[in-house]
Write an enzyme that holds these catalytic residues in place. Structure first.
Site, PDB file in Angstrom:
ATOM      1  N   PRO A  70       0.844  -1.209   0.000  1.00 42.53           N
ATOM      2  CG  PRO A  70       0.056  -1.000   2.187  1.00 42.53           C
ATOM      3  CD  PRO A  70       0.792  -1.936   1.275  1.00 42.53           C
ATOM      4  CD  GLN A  75      -1.713   0.146   5.201  1.00 49.41           C
ATOM      5  OE1 GLN A  75      -1.445   1.261   4.784  1.00 49.41           O
ATOM      6  NE2 GLN A  75      -0.788  -0.801   5.372  1.00 49.41           N
ATOM      7  CB  CYS A 107       2.833   5.466   7.918  1.00 49.19           C
ATOM      8  SG  CYS A 107       3.155   7.006   7.003  1.00 49.19           S
ATOM      9  CG  ASN A 122       7.668  -3.874   2.184  1.00 49.10           C
ATOM     10  OD1 ASN A 122       7.426  -2.877   2.851  1.00 49.10           O
ATOM     11  ND2 ASN A 122       7.796  -3.793   0.875  1.00 49.10           N
ATOM     12  N   GLY A 123      10.753  -4.516   1.453  1.00 47.11           N
ATOM     13  CA  GLY A 123      11.846  -3.567   1.520  1.00 47.11           C
ATOM     14  C   GLY A 123      12.921  -3.810   0.481  1.00 47.11           C
ATOM     15  N   GLY A 175       7.021  -2.667  -3.194  1.00 44.45           N
ATOM     16  CA  GLY A 175       6.447  -1.326  -3.151  1.00 44.45           C
ATOM     17  C   GLY A 175       7.065  -0.416  -4.178  1.00 44.45           C
ATOM     18  NE  ARG A 176      10.888   3.008  -1.263  1.00 41.01           N
ATOM     19  CZ  ARG A 176      12.170   3.240  -0.985  1.00 41.01           C
ATOM     20  NH1 ARG A 176      12.745   4.358  -1.401  1.00 41.01           N
ATOM     21  NH2 ARG A 176      12.876   2.372  -0.302  1.00 41.01           N
TER      22      ARG A 176
END
Length: 336
Positions: free
Chosen positions: A17, A71, A101, A203-204, A227-228
């Site tokens: 997200p 989310q 976040c 994640n990452g 994600g990115r």
């Protein structure tokens, strides 16, 4: 891997997200290129409880999304409980709580990664949301607050005790924001702790198929979240999936193929939004990432980022194809 009764298969790929990124057309492109699980942009519980129109629009789901999560984030238990119930009415497959976040505008109100400084409050919040809805509830968080304060193991155990069905862990602290490298060591330790029974999603910094496999092999996580790395490169999901299945690297797309993806995303935005300019502005973050490594591309990139009409965007895309036919953008060396 399962979330509740939802069978996601082996090593599903999740689209993380992301605010102002994981809206309809980007989710569509990622799903088209192999993403297994979608999330909405993160949604403020306070705005949802106040029935803010713009916020409720973020919960709009589509048939192609599934399985998909909404989310939510917030600092007040009562508001989060009500927001979860409102989100449940939108009929997602599960609900996710944002405990990760790192942005100041979120943590200054005690939401997002701020809960990493108060794990009992995190557990209380998660337990209340789990109890309030019938859908599975998951959570996403970070390793900790600072380099010297990484309570992710305790956080994972507390969230499991609270009843969350799965946990996504971003391999950075709040202090890092999105700088430096993601550290997957603790993610692996959480996953391999015999007390952890729920699925762990890593994640990452997943920006290549080879890196995805390396991190998977090192940690044994149940799923990977991208994600990115997928911004400007939604086909990364397909590259990862193909490499995990065959050990072969797919060839990067040509500029012509990339432009076809942008045209499709633009067409969907324009059909979805009443305001042409708004539909184009939504794509600017993606425009900036779609053509890394092309020689002498700066001027065309600036034009693309400044375009405010569909005809302008189309003209510039035509020029890109004309000038760079046969080129392959250099995604391997692109910064996240």
């Amino acid at each position: 891997m399962k979330i509740g009764n939802i069978d996601l298969g082996n090593t599903p790929l999740f689209l993380a997200p992301m605010e102002d990124v994981t809206y309809k057309s980007f989710r569509w492109m990622c799903k088209k290129f192999g993403a297994d699980v979608m999330y909405t942009e993160f949604i403020s519980s306070e705005a949802l409880v106040r029935d803010v129109k713009k916020t409720k629009l973020k919960m709009q789901l589509f048939d192609f999304d599934r399985p998909v999560a909404i989310q939510i984030y917030g600092h007040n238990v009562d508001s989060m409980v009500r927001a979860a119930q409102v989100a449940e009415e939108a009929n997602p497959d599960f609900i996710d709580i944002n405990f990760g976040c790192p942005m100041k505008k979120i943590i200054r109100h005690g939401a997002g990664a701020a809960f990493l400084k108060d794990l009992p409050a995190m557990q209380e919040m998660a337990a209340a949301v789990v109890k309030a809805v019938k859908l599975p509830v998951t959570a996403k968080t970070r390793l900790g607050w600072t380099e010297s304060d990484k309570p992710i193991m305790e956080a994972a155990l507390r969230l499991q005790d609270a009843g969350v069905a799965a946990l996504a862990i971003h391999g950075r602290t709040r202090e890092q924001l999105y700088t430096g490298k993601a550290d997957w060591t603790l993610i692996g330790e959480v996953k391999n702790n015999p007390k952890i029974k729920i699925p762990i999603i890593g994640n990452g910094d997943i920006n290549s198929a080879a890196k995805a496999k390396k991190l998977l092999d090192e940690t044994g996580v149940n799923a990977l979240m991208i994600g990115r790395g997928a911004i400007g490169r939604p086909w990364l999901f397909n590259e990862v999936k193909h490499f995990l299945e065959t050990g072969e690297l797919l060839q990067a797309p040509t500029v012509e193929q990339v432009v076809d993806v942008i045209r499709e995303q633009l067409k969907m935005n324009l059909a979805w939004k009443d305001d042409e300019r708004a539909g184009i502005l939504m794509l600017r973050r993606h425009f900036a990432k779609y053509f890394p490594g092309l020689p002498n591309f700066r001027e065309l990139k600036i034009e693309l980022l400044r375009a405010e009409t569909a005809s302008e965007v189309t003209r510039i895309l035509d020029l890109i194809v004309q000038n760079y036919a046969g080129f392959q953008p250099d995604y391997m060396n692109a910064a996240l």
